[in-house]
Design an enzyme around this catalytic site. Structure first.
Site, PDB file in Angstrom:
ATOM      1  N   PRO A 118     -34.217  28.412 137.438  1.00 26.87           N
ATOM      2  CG  PRO A 118     -35.788  26.885 137.459  1.00 26.87           C
ATOM      3  CD  PRO A 118     -34.746  27.538 136.483  1.00 26.87           C
TER       4      PRO A 118
ATOM      5  CD  GLU B 254     -37.818  19.498 131.730  1.00 27.07           C
ATOM      6  OE1 GLU B 254     -38.776  19.744 131.584  1.00 27.07           O
ATOM      7  OE2 GLU B 254     -37.420  19.556 133.148  1.00 27.07           O
TER       8      GLU B 254
ATOM      9  NE  ARG C 176     -38.788  50.508 141.315  1.00 25.63           N
ATOM     10  CZ  ARG C 176     -38.223  50.963 142.242  1.00 25.63           C
ATOM     11  NH1 ARG C 176     -37.088  50.427 142.677  1.00 25.63           N
ATOM     12  NH2 ARG C 176     -38.814  51.882 143.344  1.00 25.63           N
TER      13      ARG C 176
ATOM     14  CG  ASP D  54     -36.627  51.043 145.929  1.00 26.35           C
ATOM     15  OD1 ASP D  54     -37.607  51.687 145.874  1.00 26.35           O
ATOM     16  OD2 ASP D  54     -35.891  50.853 144.887  1.00 26.35           O
TER      17      ASP D  54
HETATM   18  C1  LIG Z   1     -32.561  28.277 131.413  1.00 33.59           C
HETATM   19  O1  LIG Z   1     -33.287  26.925 131.829  1.00 33.59           O
HETATM   20  C2  LIG Z   1     -34.521  27.090 132.514  1.00 33.59           C
HETATM   21  C3  LIG Z   1     -35.047  25.993 132.845  1.00 33.59           C
HETATM   22  C4  LIG Z   1     -36.592  26.138 133.211  1.00 33.59           C
HETATM   23  C5  LIG Z   1     -37.247  27.118 133.532  1.00 33.59           C
HETATM   24  C6  LIG Z   1     -36.370  28.166 133.235  1.00 33.59           C
HETATM   25  C7  LIG Z   1     -36.947  29.709 133.530  1.00 33.59           C
HETATM   26  O2  LIG Z   1     -36.594  30.147 134.621  1.00 33.59           O
HETATM   27  C8  LIG Z   1     -37.429  29.819 135.697  1.00 33.59           C
HETATM   28  O3  LIG Z   1     -38.074  29.060 135.684  1.00 33.59           O
HETATM   29  C9  LIG Z   1     -36.969  30.808 136.972  1.00 33.59           C
HETATM   30  C10 LIG Z   1     -36.046  31.771 137.143  1.00 33.59           C
HETATM   31  N1  LIG Z   1     -36.035  31.948 138.481  1.00 33.59           N
HETATM   32  N2  LIG Z   1     -36.761  31.158 139.180  1.00 33.59           N
HETATM   33  C11 LIG Z   1     -37.510  30.514 138.289  1.00 33.59           C
HETATM   34  C12 LIG Z   1     -35.112  28.388 132.814  1.00 33.59           C
END
Ligand SMILES: COc1cccc(COC(=O)c2cn[nH]c2)c1
Length: 239
Positions: free
Chosen positions: A89, A116, A154, A169
């Site tokens: 995220p 986390e 793709r 696209d």
């Molecule tokens: C690498 O650390 C983490 C921590 C928490 C969740 C995640 C998974 O990715 C997402 O949640 C995400 C990806 N793009 N939007 C949301 C990875």
């Protein structure tokens, strides 16, 4: 292209055997190798996480298994090194441009984080790209990896039957896709816009551009900022 995916849920990536990505693998355009991170743990419980320093909720993925996994996976070929992608995220927003860039890479490695997140020293040492597919939190990077890999696959040569559809696209011209129609010509009393059945290809192209501009202005004005538009487009946008 080769893609290696490191995850504690390899089964989550099974959908890559289907449809578009599955076909690309059959054609040899793409080889996907999924790896269970726990293969690189050394304790009897195959532990991949631990409590976060500084306190706080949840757990953090330990550095040792990741470092062992990535060292082994990337050591595959002497002089070439893959592009290592971490969906998170906290990453850079994923766009079609980014997909086009990744589609030019011969070798990608995806690190699917859970809990986390992954110890920052692993990201520091290994990650080339930290990518966000949207402003929300998933339970892990697997679903994001499926999204990124589908957008990239793709674009690989020969993957989509009609290669023109990649050029047209959404986002290929930086605008949203306008409405699309097919038979029947009238459905539930609504007629397909007559211009689309006129055979006047120039008028059709103008109509489609106007629809894309108007939809983009309405739904994603941010995509129109910092852009210069030709007079014909400005007329549509001012309407
Ligand atoms: C690498 O650390 C983490 C921590 C928490 C969740 C995640 C998974 O990715 C997402 O949640 C995400 C990806 N793009 N939007 C949301 C990875």
């Amino acid at each position: 292209m080769r893609a290696d995916i490191v995850t504690i849920f390899p089964a989550y990536l099974e959908p890559l055997r289907l449809s578009l990505v599955g076909r690309a693998q059959e054609h040899g355009t793409l080889q996907i190798h999924t790896h269970d991170l726990r293969m690189w743990t050394t304790d009897v419980h195959r532990t991949v996480d631990d409590a976060p320093y500084g306190g706080g909720p949840g757990m953090v993925m330990r550095p040792e298994p990741w470092d062992a996994a990535l060292s082994q996976i990337t050591a595959r070929v002497a002089d070439s090194r893959p592009r290592v992608v971490v969906p998170t995220p906290a990453g850079t927003p994923f766009t079609q441009r980014h997909a086009e860039e990744l589609a030019r890479e011969p070798w990608l490695v995806f690190c699917c984080g859970r809990y986390e997140g992954i110890d920052a020293r692993v990201i520091e040492t290994w990650a080339d790209d930290e990518i966000s597919i949207g402003d929300y939190v998933l339970a892990g990077g697997e679903a994001a990896t499926l999204v990124i890999l589908e957008a990239v696959t793709r674009l690989l040569p020969g993957v989509l039957g009609n290669s023109a559809s990649v050029a047209d696209d959404s986002f290929s011209d930086g605008l949203l896709e306008g409405p699309v129609y097919t038979r029947p010509p009238v459905w539930r009393g609504t007629e397909v816009p007559p211009v689309l059945r006129s055979g006047d290809h120039e008028a059709i192209a103008r109509w489609r551009r106007s629809q894309a501009l108007r939809r983009t202005l309405l739904r994603r004005p941010d995509l129109l900022e910092h852009r210069e538009f030709a007079e014909a487009d400005r007329v549509v946008l001012a309407a």
